[in-house]
Design a protein around this motif. Structure first.
Motif, PDB file in Angstrom:
ATOM      1  N   PHE A  30     -28.313 -49.944   5.028  1.00 25.82           N
ATOM      2  CA  PHE A  30     -28.488 -49.595   3.620  1.00 25.82           C
ATOM      3  C   PHE A  30     -29.095 -48.199   3.486  1.00 25.82           C
ATOM      4  CE2 PHE A  30     -28.852 -54.300   2.217  1.00 25.82           C
ATOM      5  CZ  PHE A  30     -27.474 -54.361   2.054  1.00 25.82           C
ATOM      6  N   ALA A  31     -30.108 -47.918   4.325  1.00 28.65           N
ATOM      7  CA  ALA A  31     -30.763 -46.615   4.271  1.00 28.65           C
ATOM      8  C   ALA A  31     -29.767 -45.494   4.572  1.00 28.65           C
ATOM      9  CB  ALA A  31     -31.924 -46.569   5.264  1.00 28.65           C
ATOM     10  N   GLU A  90     -27.393 -44.966   1.570  1.00 25.56           N
ATOM     11  CA  GLU A  90     -28.039 -44.248   0.462  1.00 25.56           C
ATOM     12  C   GLU A  90     -28.196 -42.769   0.799  1.00 25.56           C
ATOM     13  OE1 GLU A  90     -32.001 -44.445  -2.431  1.00 25.56           O
ATOM     14  OE2 GLU A  90     -31.841 -45.794  -0.713  1.00 25.56           O
ATOM     15  N   ALA A 126     -25.506 -40.034   0.276  1.00 22.10           N
ATOM     16  CA  ALA A 126     -25.307 -39.441  -1.051  1.00 22.10           C
ATOM     17  C   ALA A 126     -26.056 -38.124  -1.211  1.00 22.10           C
ATOM     18  CB  ALA A 126     -25.753 -40.421  -2.136  1.00 22.10           C
ATOM     19  N   GLN A 127     -26.665 -37.638  -0.152  1.00 15.93           N
ATOM     20  CA  GLN A 127     -27.447 -36.397  -0.234  1.00 15.93           C
ATOM     21  C   GLN A 127     -26.682 -35.207  -0.809  1.00 15.93           C
ATOM     22  OE1 GLN A 127     -28.047 -34.486   3.426  1.00 15.93           O
ATOM     23  NE2 GLN A 127     -28.597 -32.656   2.295  1.00 15.93           N
ATOM     24  N   ILE A 176     -23.976 -45.929  -5.395  1.00 15.92           N
ATOM     25  CA  ILE A 176     -25.403 -46.237  -5.244  1.00 15.92           C
ATOM     26  C   ILE A 176     -25.770 -47.462  -6.080  1.00 15.92           C
ATOM     27  CG2 ILE A 176     -27.737 -45.423  -5.745  1.00 15.92           C
ATOM     28  CD1 ILE A 176     -26.822 -42.624  -4.999  1.00 15.92           C
ATOM     29  N   LEU A 222     -24.602 -50.553  -4.467  1.00 15.20           N
ATOM     30  CA  LEU A 222     -25.389 -50.841  -3.271  1.00 15.20           C
ATOM     31  C   LEU A 222     -26.717 -51.502  -3.608  1.00 15.20           C
ATOM     32  CD1 LEU A 222     -25.614 -50.444  -0.142  1.00 15.20           C
ATOM     33  CD2 LEU A 222     -26.777 -48.286  -0.637  1.00 15.20           C
ATOM     34  N   VAL A 223     -27.445 -50.924  -4.576  1.00 16.98           N
ATOM     35  CA  VAL A 223     -28.815 -51.381  -4.849  1.00 16.98           C
ATOM     36  C   VAL A 223     -28.886 -52.526  -5.851  1.00 16.98           C
ATOM     37  CG1 VAL A 223     -29.710 -49.075  -4.356  1.00 16.98           C
ATOM     38  CG2 VAL A 223     -29.230 -49.712  -6.713  1.00 16.98           C
ATOM     39  N   MET A 262     -35.959 -48.226  -1.333  1.00 20.49           N
ATOM     40  CA  MET A 262     -34.793 -47.464  -1.769  1.00 20.49           C
ATOM     41  C   MET A 262     -35.190 -46.313  -2.695  1.00 20.49           C
ATOM     42  SD  MET A 262     -32.130 -48.975  -0.349  1.00 20.49           S
ATOM     43  CE  MET A 262     -30.542 -49.355  -1.000  1.00 20.49           C
ATOM     44  N   PHE A 290     -34.707 -42.229  -2.066  1.00 21.94           N
ATOM     45  CA  PHE A 290     -34.097 -41.317  -3.030  1.00 21.94           C
ATOM     46  C   PHE A 290     -34.995 -40.109  -3.274  1.00 21.94           C
ATOM     47  CE2 PHE A 290     -33.121 -39.731  -7.281  1.00 21.94           C
ATOM     48  CZ  PHE A 290     -31.749 -39.540  -7.175  1.00 21.94           C
ATOM     49  N   SER A 301     -21.459 -54.399  -0.273  1.00 21.92           N
ATOM     50  CA  SER A 301     -21.922 -53.246   0.499  1.00 21.92           C
ATOM     51  C   SER A 301     -20.738 -52.424   1.010  1.00 21.92           C
ATOM     52  CB  SER A 301     -22.778 -53.698   1.687  1.00 21.92           C
ATOM     53  OG  SER A 301     -23.980 -54.283   1.254  1.00 21.92           O
ATOM     54  N   LEU A 327     -18.966 -44.720  -2.535  1.00 22.31           N
ATOM     55  CA  LEU A 327     -19.951 -43.671  -2.330  1.00 22.31           C
ATOM     56  C   LEU A 327     -19.419 -42.566  -1.429  1.00 22.31           C
ATOM     57  CD1 LEU A 327     -22.791 -42.498  -2.572  1.00 22.31           C
ATOM     58  CD2 LEU A 327     -23.566 -44.109  -0.829  1.00 22.31           C
TER      59      LEU A 327
END
Length: 304
Positions: free
Chosen positions: A99-100, A103, A106-107, A138, A141-142, A157, A161, A277, A284
């Motif tokens: 998951f990390a 996320e 998406a940087q 995102i 996902l969350v 999470m 971010f 997911s 994503l």
């Protein structure tokens, strides 16, 4: 037909930024299960930085630095590593490694938005589609019940971010700052500075330090791989590729890293991969592709 040495080097370098960086989420997750997060990150970066300086000396690389460059490397080290990576390691106590990684993929979206806000950069039509898909991914996902109902997941999470905001600002900062031209030296100073700052944070939060002789075998291996492969070899490979191939090809690691992290987390740590997911990952990463397809800035080695 014989394969050239350069071709082999490029293939090995891509393996490093794909697989090694993709595995750092798993390695951090293993290490943080036993060690305090800021102590872990402090020891990793300080040790890696010192090793880089030792290698630089052996190779007779000039490691001199001006006061302004030193100041800028400390700022970059804080944004990228002390806060940007240190807090992510803390978040991994609560968030699955896969998951990390998703996320964090998406940087580029966050970088694009900050460039618009801080520099007034225009956003292309393709990038607008990427931003929409990125935020949709995102959200998918969350918003899963498994995350919402699990203690500490939402906080973790959110903190990841915030780390992405730190990385995004750092990406803009280093593009304008006076830093050592030799990337190896630049990295060494950033890592040593980050190691010291994370050590101070660790003491401030009253973390209990322990000697490597007391660690389990799994944690010892995780730290060894993080320092040698994750911090030194993969970063060297990353910078080598930036000189040999186009930035767009190097940026493909953005799509591969979370997939590697998801698979390793599922295979080794039995982390759950839901259908939502998988859908979130596709949406994503498609958004990130649309953003990267029009960006002209070089990708940064972040969050690994």
């Amino acid at each position: 037909m014989a394969v050239s040495r350069k071709t082999i080097s490029i293939v090995l370098a891509f393996f490093a930024i794909y697989v090694i960086w993709g595995s750092t989420y798993l390695l951090n997750k293993i290490a943080v299960s036993e060690l305090p997060p800021f102590m872990l990150a402090s020891m990793r970066f300080f040790t890696a930085g010192i090793l880089i300086f030792i290698i630089a000396k052996i190779l007779k690389v000039d490691i001199s630095i001006t006061k302004k460059q030193l100041k800028n490397t400390i700022i970059a080290g804080f944004l990228f590593l002390s806060f940007g990576n240190g807090v992510v390691v803390w978040a991994l106590k609560y968030v699955d490694s896969g998951f990390a990684a998703l996320e964090i993929s998406a940087q580029p979206l966050v970088v694009l938005i900050l460039m618009r806000i801080l520099q007034g950069k225009k956003i292309s039509g393709m990038s607008y589609i990427g931003v929409f898909l990125g935020f949709t991914g995102i959200f998918l996902l969350v918003s899963q019940k498994q995350i919402i109902n699990q203690e500490g997941q939402i906080l973790g999470m959110i903190m990841i971010f915030i780390c992405m905001l730190s990385w995004a600002y750092a990406s803009i900062f280093v593009g304008q700052a006076d830093l050592p031209k030799n990337f190896f030296v630049n990295t060494g100073y950033q890592m040593v500075a980050a190691g010291v700052m994370l050590g101070i944070a660790s003491v401030s939060f009253n973390e209990t330090w322990s000697a490597p002789t007391t660690w389990s075998t799994d944690v010892l291996w995780a730290m060894f791989l993080l320092i040698i492969f994750g911090s030194i070899i993969a970063f060297t490979a990353f910078n080598y590729l930036l000189k040999e191939v186009s930035p767009e090809k190097v940026a493909t690691s953005t799509y591969v890293n979370p997939i590697i992290a998801l698979v390793l987390g599922w295979w080794i740590l039995n982390e759950n991969i839901t259908k939502q997911s998988i859908i979130a990952a596709v949406v994503l990463l498609t958004g990130v592709y649309f953003i990267n397809s029009k960006r002209k800035i070089k990708p940064r080695a972040l969050g690994r």
